[in-house]
Write a protein that holds these residues in place. Structure first.
Motif, PDB file in Angstrom:
ATOM      1  N   MET A 376     -31.236 -73.909  30.747  1.00  0.00           N
ATOM      2  CA  MET A 376     -29.874 -73.843  31.269  1.00  0.00           C
ATOM      3  C   MET A 376     -29.892 -73.619  32.783  1.00  0.00           C
ATOM      4  O   MET A 376     -29.128 -74.262  33.527  1.00  0.00           O
ATOM      5  N   VAL A 377     -30.743 -72.723  33.235  1.00  0.00           N
ATOM      6  CA  VAL A 377     -30.840 -72.436  34.667  1.00  0.00           C
ATOM      7  C   VAL A 377     -31.318 -73.674  35.425  1.00  0.00           C
ATOM      8  O   VAL A 377     -30.748 -74.059  36.459  1.00  0.00           O
ATOM      9  N   THR A 378     -32.364 -74.311  34.904  1.00  0.00           N
ATOM     10  CA  THR A 378     -32.932 -75.481  35.577  1.00  0.00           C
ATOM     11  C   THR A 378     -31.923 -76.612  35.708  1.00  0.00           C
ATOM     12  O   THR A 378     -31.747 -77.205  36.783  1.00  0.00           O
ATOM     13  N   LEU A 379     -31.230 -76.920  34.606  1.00  0.00           N
ATOM     14  CA  LEU A 379     -30.250 -78.009  34.632  1.00  0.00           C
ATOM     15  C   LEU A 379     -29.072 -77.673  35.545  1.00  0.00           C
ATOM     16  O   LEU A 379     -28.561 -78.541  36.260  1.00  0.00           O
ATOM     17  N   ALA A 380     -28.648 -76.407  35.521  1.00  0.00           N
ATOM     18  CA  ALA A 380     -27.521 -76.002  36.368  1.00  0.00           C
ATOM     19  C   ALA A 380     -27.881 -76.092  37.850  1.00  0.00           C
ATOM     20  O   ALA A 380     -27.097 -76.603  38.662  1.00  0.00           O
ATOM     21  N   VAL A 381     -29.061 -75.602  38.220  1.00  0.00           N
ATOM     22  CA  VAL A 381     -29.488 -75.654  39.619  1.00  0.00           C
ATOM     23  C   VAL A 381     -29.662 -77.103  40.073  1.00  0.00           C
ATOM     24  O   VAL A 381     -29.261 -77.475  41.189  1.00  0.00           O
ATOM     25  N   ALA A 382     -30.256 -77.929  39.209  1.00  0.00           N
ATOM     26  CA  ALA A 382     -30.427 -79.347  39.553  1.00  0.00           C
ATOM     27  C   ALA A 382     -29.070 -80.021  39.729  1.00  0.00           C
ATOM     28  O   ALA A 382     -28.880 -80.841  40.641  1.00  0.00           O
ATOM     29  N   GLY A 383     -28.122 -79.675  38.868  1.00  0.00           N
ATOM     30  CA  GLY A 383     -26.774 -80.240  39.005  1.00  0.00           C
ATOM     31  C   GLY A 383     -26.119 -79.832  40.309  1.00  0.00           C
ATOM     32  O   GLY A 383     -25.474 -80.646  40.977  1.00  0.00           O
ATOM     33  N   LEU A 384     -26.283 -78.565  40.685  1.00  0.00           N
ATOM     34  CA  LEU A 384     -25.722 -78.092  41.954  1.00  0.00           C
ATOM     35  C   LEU A 384     -26.355 -78.829  43.130  1.00  0.00           C
ATOM     36  O   LEU A 384     -25.675 -79.180  44.096  1.00  0.00           O
ATOM     37  N   ALA A 385     -27.659 -79.099  43.037  1.00  0.00           N
ATOM     38  CA  ALA A 385     -28.344 -79.826  44.109  1.00  0.00           C
ATOM     39  C   ALA A 385     -27.768 -81.232  44.276  1.00  0.00           C
ATOM     40  O   ALA A 385     -27.599 -81.713  45.406  1.00  0.00           O
ATOM     41  N   THR A 386     -27.430 -81.884  43.173  1.00  0.00           N
ATOM     42  CA  THR A 386     -26.849 -83.231  43.293  1.00  0.00           C
ATOM     43  C   THR A 386     -25.456 -83.171  43.915  1.00  0.00           C
ATOM     44  O   THR A 386     -25.087 -84.043  44.700  1.00  0.00           O
ATOM     45  N   VAL A 387     -24.689 -82.137  43.590  1.00  0.00           N
ATOM     46  CA  VAL A 387     -23.352 -81.994  44.177  1.00  0.00           C
ATOM     47  C   VAL A 387     -23.454 -81.761  45.686  1.00  0.00           C
ATOM     48  O   VAL A 387     -22.696 -82.337  46.472  1.00  0.00           O
ATOM     49  N   VAL A 388     -24.401 -80.925  46.085  1.00  0.00           N
ATOM     50  CA  VAL A 388     -24.619 -80.697  47.520  1.00  0.00           C
ATOM     51  C   VAL A 388     -25.016 -81.997  48.207  1.00  0.00           C
ATOM     52  O   VAL A 388     -24.530 -82.318  49.303  1.00  0.00           O
ATOM     53  N   ALA A 389     -25.875 -82.778  47.542  1.00  0.00           N
ATOM     54  CA  ALA A 389     -26.302 -84.053  48.120  1.00  0.00           C
ATOM     55  C   ALA A 389     -25.135 -85.016  48.266  1.00  0.00           C
ATOM     56  O   ALA A 389     -24.998 -85.706  49.284  1.00  0.00           O
ATOM     57  N   ILE A 390     -24.274 -85.067  47.263  1.00  0.00           N
ATOM     58  CA  ILE A 390     -23.097 -85.947  47.324  1.00  0.00           C
ATOM     59  C   ILE A 390     -22.187 -85.534  48.477  1.00  0.00           C
ATOM     60  O   ILE A 390     -21.740 -86.361  49.272  1.00  0.00           O
ATOM     61  N   ASP A 391     -21.927 -84.232  48.570  1.00  0.00           N
ATOM     62  CA  ASP A 391     -21.001 -83.747  49.601  1.00  0.00           C
ATOM     63  C   ASP A 391     -21.551 -83.977  50.999  1.00  0.00           C
ATOM     64  O   ASP A 391     -20.823 -84.397  51.903  1.00  0.00           O
ATOM     65  N   ARG A 392     -22.837 -83.752  51.188  1.00  0.00           N
ATOM     66  CA  ARG A 392     -23.429 -83.966  52.513  1.00  0.00           C
ATOM     67  C   ARG A 392     -23.437 -85.436  52.855  1.00  0.00           C
ATOM     68  O   ARG A 392     -23.187 -85.811  54.016  1.00  0.00           O
ATOM     69  N   ALA A 393     -23.709 -86.298  51.869  1.00  0.00           N
ATOM     70  CA  ALA A 393     -23.731 -87.745  52.137  1.00  0.00           C
ATOM     71  C   ALA A 393     -22.351 -88.239  52.525  1.00  0.00           C
ATOM     72  O   ALA A 393     -22.195 -89.050  53.442  1.00  0.00           O
ATOM     73  N   ARG A 394     -21.326 -87.746  51.829  1.00  0.00           N
ATOM     74  CA  ARG A 394     -19.968 -88.173  52.162  1.00  0.00           C
ATOM     75  C   ARG A 394     -19.539 -87.687  53.537  1.00  0.00           C
ATOM     76  O   ARG A 394     -18.757 -88.329  54.217  1.00  0.00           O
ATOM     77  N   ARG A 395     -20.035 -86.537  53.948  1.00  0.00           N
ATOM     78  CA  ARG A 395     -19.694 -86.028  55.275  1.00  0.00           C
ATOM     79  C   ARG A 395     -20.418 -86.795  56.365  1.00  0.00           C
ATOM     80  O   ARG A 395     -19.977 -86.820  57.501  1.00  0.00           O
TER      81      ARG A 395
END
Length: 395
Positions: A376-395
């Motif tokens: 659960m921790v691994t999948l959650a952290v990996a998911g957060l990393a993808t969200v950060v990547a999406i947000d930074r790319a859009r910016r």
């Protein structure tokens, strides 16, 4: 040099009856997906098959569903109206469910499951695509409402099988027949969806001077954003199905009784479903991006809390609250950034439902039930990393 006039293409439209039909269809596919697992004991008795063989029904269902989702872009390229495509998908669900009930042998039953799965995927991908286009601007509340109805169906399906199968070994047949009936009732409603989903805004050519300055950025940046979105949805579905599938095992291992652990798992799904309705008013005040980021952060908090045995039962409930809005609100965010990826994302995200629980199962075999919490921790952290990547790319 004069520009070439591009005739406007009408965006998809949803009449009120079509909205009702879409909501009913999503509740239907929630029921449909949830029926196979609870029906396994009866299927084994009726067809004289092993548990592993009976379990293949869900894999075949997802294989058909992926084909159904990917059929939507092809249908649109061929000019098939969305309403006709969705009505045809419901017809496949009805035909597949009826054929499954009356299948004389297990191979024929699997063919019927595949047919119903194609219809499932058509409804899943088609309704999601249309809703993201119709409600792209600030409409993530409607997507959460839609997916909340899917959750209601997923809760009702096992209850129906439990009640009906308790009366007769083949009682599950009535539940599948009920799915066919609901599909036929909703079918004419979804014929009211007009358009082929290509909005005039999406077809409008970009000014030449803007295109020259941004083509290289679109080639790399937007492509990376698309891949990040795909990874986000695969991880999200993996987290959702992994938690729902392995929570009971983890909680029993830390000392809960089997009934208490099962009740806690029901609590996860109830929280998962209820929050989709609860978040609808918030969607009027907060952007889809904001809700996705907040929910993803909360998945990490809840995932870490599952590592603490006294908090684990409540932590899974909190995880349900965190995961619930991610898929529908993530689709709304995707529609604002890469709307053409919706069908692909819905199809590929189903891979998360296949590999997620399987990978956790391998980890449990190797390291014990405590591996569920770490997953659960691994999948959650990996998911957060993808969200950060999406947000930074859009910016």
């Amino acid at each position: 040099m004069t520009g070439v006039a591009v005739p406007p293409v009408a965006p998809p439209r949803l009449r009120p009856l079509a909205v009702v039909g879409a909501v009913a269809a999503f509740a239907l596919i929630g029921v449909q997906q949830a029926l196979y697992g609870p029906a396994i004991p009866a299927l084994r008795e009726v067809h004289q098959i092993s548990a592993a063989t009976a379990g293949a029904a869900l894999s075949v269902h997802f294989a058909g569903a992926i084909a159904g989702v990917l059929a939507l872009p092809l249908a649109r390229r061929l000019g098939v109206p969305d309403g006709l495509f969705l009505a045809g998908s419901l017809a496949l669900i009805a035909a597949g469910c009826v054929a499954f009930v009356f299948a004389p042998a297990w191979p024929a039953a699997l063919v019927a499951v595949f047919v119903a799965g194609v219809g499932f995927g058509g409804v899943d991908g088609g309704v999601n695509q249309v809703f993201t286009e119709v409600y792209a601007d600030g409409g993530h509340g409607m997507l959460n409402l839609l997916h909340g109805c899917f959750g209601v169906g997923a809760i009702a399906g096992p209850v129906a099988v439990g009640v009906l199968a308790g009366r007769a070994p083949a009682g599950y047949a009535a539940a599948f027949a009920g799915c066919a009936l609901i599909a036929l009732v909703a079918l004419p409603m979804l014929r009211g969806v007009a358009g082929t989903g290509r909005s005039a805004r999406a077809e409008r050519p970009e000014p030449a001077e803007r295109a020259r300055g941004s083509s290289w950025r679109r080639a790399g940046l937007v492509g990376a954003t698309g891949y990040a979105f795909i990874a986000f949805f695969v991880l999200n579905v993996g987290l959702e199905t992994g938690a729902g599938g392995w929570e009971t095992t983890h909680l029993i291992a830390i000392g809960l009784t089997a009934p208490a652990a099962a009740s806690a798992t029901s609590g996860f799904w109830l929280a998962f479903t209820a929050v989709r309705f609860a978040v609808v008013p918030l969607c009027r005040r907060y952007q889809a991006r904001t809700i996705v980021i907040a929910s993803t952060v909360l998945t990490v908090v809840a995932g870490v809390a599952t590592l603490l045995d006294p908090l684990a039962p409540l932590a899974y409930g909190l995880l349900g609250v965190a995961v619930g809005p991610l898929y529908p609100t993530g689709l709304a965010w995707l529609a604002q950034v890469r709307p053409q990826l919706t069908s692909t994302v819905v199809a590929v995200s189903m891979v998360g439902g296949i590999w997620g629980p399987s990978a956790i199962g391998l980890a449990v075999e190797a390291y014990g039930a405590g591996a569920v919490a770490w997953a659960m921790v691994t999948l959650a952290v990996a998911g957060l990393a993808t969200v950060v990547a999406i947000d930074r790319a859009r910016r």
